[in-house]
Motif scaffolding. Sequence first.
Motif, PDB file in Angstrom:
ATOM      1  N   VAL A  89       0.828  -1.208   0.000  1.00  0.00           N
ATOM      2  CA  VAL A  89       0.000   0.000   0.000  1.00  0.00           C
ATOM      3  C   VAL A  89       0.865   1.262   0.000  1.00  0.00           C
ATOM      4  O   VAL A  89       0.389   2.343  -0.340  1.00  0.00           O
ATOM      5  N   ARG A  90       2.115   1.126   0.417  1.00  0.00           N
ATOM      6  CA  ARG A  90       3.009   2.276   0.319  1.00  0.00           C
ATOM      7  C   ARG A  90       4.441   1.772   0.288  1.00  0.00           C
ATOM      8  O   ARG A  90       4.808   0.880   1.053  1.00  0.00           O
ATOM      9  N   ALA A  91       5.221   2.344  -0.593  1.00  0.00           N
ATOM     10  CA  ALA A  91       6.629   2.003  -0.682  1.00  0.00           C
ATOM     11  C   ALA A  91       7.423   3.295  -0.820  1.00  0.00           C
ATOM     12  O   ALA A  91       7.090   4.150  -1.650  1.00  0.00           O
ATOM     13  N   THR A  92       8.427   3.429  -0.010  1.00  0.00           N
ATOM     14  CA  THR A  92       9.220   4.653   0.001  1.00  0.00           C
ATOM     15  C   THR A  92      10.686   4.290  -0.148  1.00  0.00           C
ATOM     16  O   THR A  92      11.206   3.446   0.585  1.00  0.00           O
ATOM     17  N   LEU A  93      11.320   4.932  -1.110  1.00  0.00           N
ATOM     18  CA  LEU A  93      12.757   4.745  -1.307  1.00  0.00           C
ATOM     19  C   LEU A  93      13.497   5.723  -0.400  1.00  0.00           C
ATOM     20  O   LEU A  93      13.205   6.924  -0.404  1.00  0.00           O
ATOM     21  N   ILE A  94      14.443   5.200   0.355  1.00  0.00           N
ATOM     22  CA  ILE A  94      15.197   6.022   1.302  1.00  0.00           C
ATOM     23  C   ILE A  94      16.637   6.131   0.806  1.00  0.00           C
ATOM     24  O   ILE A  94      17.308   5.116   0.608  1.00  0.00           O
ATOM     25  N   LEU A  95      17.091   7.370   0.612  1.00  0.00           N
ATOM     26  CA  LEU A  95      18.438   7.625   0.107  1.00  0.00           C
ATOM     27  C   LEU A  95      19.165   8.536   1.091  1.00  0.00           C
ATOM     28  O   LEU A  95      18.638   9.589   1.484  1.00  0.00           O
TER      29      LEU A  95
ATOM     30  N   VAL B 159       2.252   7.277  12.570  1.00  0.00           N
ATOM     31  CA  VAL B 159       1.187   8.262  12.385  1.00  0.00           C
ATOM     32  C   VAL B 159      -0.152   7.532  12.344  1.00  0.00           C
ATOM     33  O   VAL B 159      -0.297   6.556  11.601  1.00  0.00           O
ATOM     34  N   PRO B 160      -1.142   7.979  13.121  1.00  0.00           N
ATOM     35  CA  PRO B 160      -2.464   7.339  13.036  1.00  0.00           C
ATOM     36  C   PRO B 160      -3.093   7.607  11.675  1.00  0.00           C
ATOM     37  O   PRO B 160      -3.153   8.751  11.223  1.00  0.00           O
ATOM     38  N   GLN B 161      -3.546   6.561  11.046  1.00  0.00           N
ATOM     39  CA  GLN B 161      -4.138   6.683   9.708  1.00  0.00           C
ATOM     40  C   GLN B 161      -5.556   6.109   9.735  1.00  0.00           C
ATOM     41  O   GLN B 161      -5.751   4.935  10.024  1.00  0.00           O
ATOM     42  N   PRO B 162      -6.560   6.922   9.419  1.00  0.00           N
ATOM     43  CA  PRO B 162      -7.931   6.385   9.332  1.00  0.00           C
ATOM     44  C   PRO B 162      -8.049   5.431   8.133  1.00  0.00           C
ATOM     45  O   PRO B 162      -7.549   5.729   7.047  1.00  0.00           O
ATOM     46  N   VAL B 163      -8.701   4.318   8.375  1.00  0.00           N
ATOM     47  CA  VAL B 163      -8.893   3.334   7.306  1.00  0.00           C
ATOM     48  C   VAL B 163     -10.340   2.867   7.298  1.00  0.00           C
ATOM     49  O   VAL B 163     -11.039   2.947   8.307  1.00  0.00           O
TER      50      VAL B 163
ATOM     51  N   PHE C 153      -7.470   3.800   2.584  1.00  0.00           N
ATOM     52  CA  PHE C 153      -6.894   4.782   3.493  1.00  0.00           C
ATOM     53  C   PHE C 153      -7.448   6.164   3.154  1.00  0.00           C
ATOM     54  O   PHE C 153      -7.591   6.515   1.975  1.00  0.00           O
ATOM     55  N   THR C 154      -7.721   6.928   4.166  1.00  0.00           N
ATOM     56  CA  THR C 154      -8.122   8.316   3.930  1.00  0.00           C
ATOM     57  C   THR C 154      -6.953   9.105   3.353  1.00  0.00           C
ATOM     58  O   THR C 154      -7.120   9.942   2.476  1.00  0.00           O
TER      59      THR C 154
ATOM     60  N   SER D 261      -2.035   3.467  -0.947  1.00  0.00           N
ATOM     61  CA  SER D 261      -2.909   2.916  -1.981  1.00  0.00           C
ATOM     62  C   SER D 261      -3.946   1.993  -1.352  1.00  0.00           C
ATOM     63  O   SER D 261      -3.737   1.440  -0.276  1.00  0.00           O
ATOM     64  N   THR D 262      -5.037   1.843  -2.063  1.00  0.00           N
ATOM     65  CA  THR D 262      -6.064   0.910  -1.626  1.00  0.00           C
ATOM     66  C   THR D 262      -5.602  -0.519  -1.906  1.00  0.00           C
ATOM     67  O   THR D 262      -5.044  -0.797  -2.957  1.00  0.00           O
ATOM     68  N   ALA D 263      -5.808  -1.382  -0.944  1.00  0.00           N
ATOM     69  CA  ALA D 263      -5.460  -2.792  -1.124  1.00  0.00           C
ATOM     70  C   ALA D 263      -6.736  -3.593  -1.270  1.00  0.00           C
ATOM     71  O   ALA D 263      -7.681  -3.410  -0.505  1.00  0.00           O
ATOM     72  N   ALA D 264      -6.770  -4.448  -2.271  1.00  0.00           N
ATOM     73  CA  ALA D 264      -7.951  -5.276  -2.494  1.00  0.00           C
ATOM     74  C   ALA D 264      -7.511  -6.689  -2.843  1.00  0.00           C
ATOM     75  O   ALA D 264      -6.555  -6.877  -3.596  1.00  0.00           O
ATOM     76  N   GLN D 265      -8.172  -7.639  -2.249  1.00  0.00           N
ATOM     77  CA  GLN D 265      -7.861  -9.046  -2.517  1.00  0.00           C
ATOM     78  C   GLN D 265      -9.167  -9.775  -2.774  1.00  0.00           C
ATOM     79  O   GLN D 265     -10.121  -9.650  -2.006  1.00  0.00           O
TER      80      GLN D 265
END
Lengths: 438, 380
Positions: free
Chosen positions: A308-314, B152-156, B202-203, B208-212
């Motif tokens: 859902v999220r990927a971050t490259l750290i340099l 960080v709190p993330q609303p889902v 995710f708000t 990204s939205t995850a769907a399975q």
Amino acid sequence: MTRRGGRGVWLGALGALVVLACTEKLTAPGQCPNFCPTTSIGLTDVILTSVIGRDSSYGRPIGYVNPFGDTILLAATLPTVDSRLIMRFRPVATRAIIATSDTTTGPLLAPAAVRMRLHIVRRDTAAHNLRLQFYRLPLAIDSTTTFAALVDSFNVTPVRNINVDSLLAQAGGFDSVTGDSVTVDSVFTPLRRLVFAFKFDSLQIPWSPADSGKVALGIRVTADVPTTVAIASTESGAGAGITWESRLDSAGTFVIRKQSPGAEFDSFVFDPPPPALDSNLTVGGMPSARSLLRVDLPRAIRDSTQIVRATLILVPAVAAQGVPGDSFFVAVNQVAADFGAKSPLSSSTALHPDSATVFVGKQDTVTVEVTNFLRAWQNDTTIPRTLLLRQVIELPAAGSRLQEGATFSEIRFYSSRAPGYSPALQLTYIPRYPFGTP
Amino acid sequence: MTARRTSAPGPLSASRRGGTVALVAMLACCVAGPARAQDSQFGIKGLGTPGRMEGVRVRSTAGAFAPFDPISALADAALSDVGRLTAWTLSSTSYRHVSLGGADATLRTTRFPQMGLSGPIGHGIMLGGGFATYLDRSYQLATQDTVLVRGVPQPVTDLLSSDGGVVDLRVAASARAWGRLWLGLGLHLLTGSTRLRAVREFTNTTYSTAAQTEDVNYDGAGISASAIGLLGPTLRVAAFARSDSRLRARLAGAEIARNDLPVTVGGAVGWQPGSATRVAATVVYQSWGDAGQYAHNTTNWAVGAELGNQVPLRLGARGGRMPFSPAGAAPREWGASVGTGLRLAGGRGLIDMGLEHLQRRAVGLTERVWSFLLGITVRP
């Protein structure tokens, strides 16, 4: 109502009821854990420090963008670099038809004026009294010409010294004394470019029939403080050009014949020469360098999770080099195919690059979002798992406004050969949901 | 049961009326689309919500007549009442109001839980079969939460949905054994699938939205036997039993779960004190308690009456428990229903309608369900 009519009404009512009833509203408020499936959706966040390897930099001494092929010409007077523009204009006809009723030609005489058009696409507005100094250069300049070879040509009094700020302060941007003018092109707001028309006389740019009117010029920039200027080159489509307003003796009457050749060669030379590549990952500079990162994503993550999220750290090895207070972007691109230094960039809209802003003089860790690339790798295993770092800055130009090779600034990141500082991926993913068990 | 014509045939002949019935049936099938339903949230943690293998006529009497009804699949011996080739289907449109922890929601579903065909095959044997919903596993849940991601709190918003269920494919036979005793035997193949989907949104759009989405297939088997006897000219009794093996769930060909299915036993009594009056009562026990962690054995009862022949009035009440509950005792369920029917084309077409109200309550969840039932039976 007859029995037959009554049944017709019954059937009609039933049909209407069926039609009206056939809509669904299914979503119910879930209250976990009692009224939800036993397993909830999980979430994992992890920093992978050893998945990036076989990383290299490319672009020196021949870069991805080089001075002679750049779409902009960089002139700079900085403590770190002194860069000067050089350009040579195309030849023109040295004779012209005297009268339209006759094919007899006569020689073009010394011009009444020579006008030069120039586009400044970026400048430091904080640097006051910006001056453009013009020099005459030998016609033999080409892409192999070095800064040192032209030192003598620039160590003379310039043929013209134009204060850009003074010209901009003139009413209408026109200096009635010198004949110079400037217009502000606001099409690319908020980035504005300046369109100049400078006027030279025949002493400043002499007419040389022996050279078919060819002329080579050099430009330096100065200001009250160290500064840099970017000027549109021929490759941008808005390169510099001159207009010869030649005089012609037409049966005893002098008339003006105009010819406007463009630059057949333009480039810039600078000192000191660009530093060589080292074991770090170099991005930017001139000639512009790129770095290639190859990612070995663990199979368990690639095949069985939803990223859902990927971050490259340099991690920068040294502070970003360039004009103090300036900034640039480090863009991360997906390559279409991994051919090492010659890897082409992917043009897929689904693989749009993301970038991070780097401030000159800072050594903060740079993070760039690469979620769309990793999700694409999960969906299509034929996509090369190779990322390419390049430097871009924003320029006022039609279409893509992000331009590579538009600044001397560069940054060097630690490579995978530097334990503890190597490039890393921070992944947030959702493990496979265990369907089927109540 | 025979149809009696009370008026002379008119321009709307029998065949055209039959065509009208077929048109209504076709219309119902076309506009319904894929059937999805969420019969009860109590089944989410269990195997699902057991289907009601009853025709509209029977459901209009709260299920009291099920063992005596050839359209219902509870007692195979009742097939002997069919007499001739018969096909049937029904549609159910439910409006369900859910109160859970202060949150209310109104849900609406339409589905076709049953279809069948039966008729004589000679030697006094009636053969029938069809499908009926055995377990409904359709639901769609939306939950909102806040998760800590990267500090960080993330609303889902999580969306868990299941679309499908298990159907009972039945082949049954019935015959008169001795004098006033009819016997029935049925074989049941349990099959079906559910399309399961889990989505996390995710708000924060940085995530990204995850769907399975996965398809889970189910299989199982069962056998049933029943007997109906006449104790007099107006009194009938029925006994029935059914044993189902186990429900096996497969994901991509691999078994992921196996749950025991219940043994069902029950009895019923029916009385016809007059030519236009019928009453019945039924009790059914099912050993769902072996079906998993949240399962309970159930006993359900129903009483009902049918008054009139041409346009009968049907009434009924039922009570009992549901087999699955996330905590505590099995949820209580009670219901009442009313309905009627219409004969067309000299009894060749039957349209039954019913209105059913159910109420279920347990563990803070209250469900109130209104179902409109429409059944179509064709006897060509």
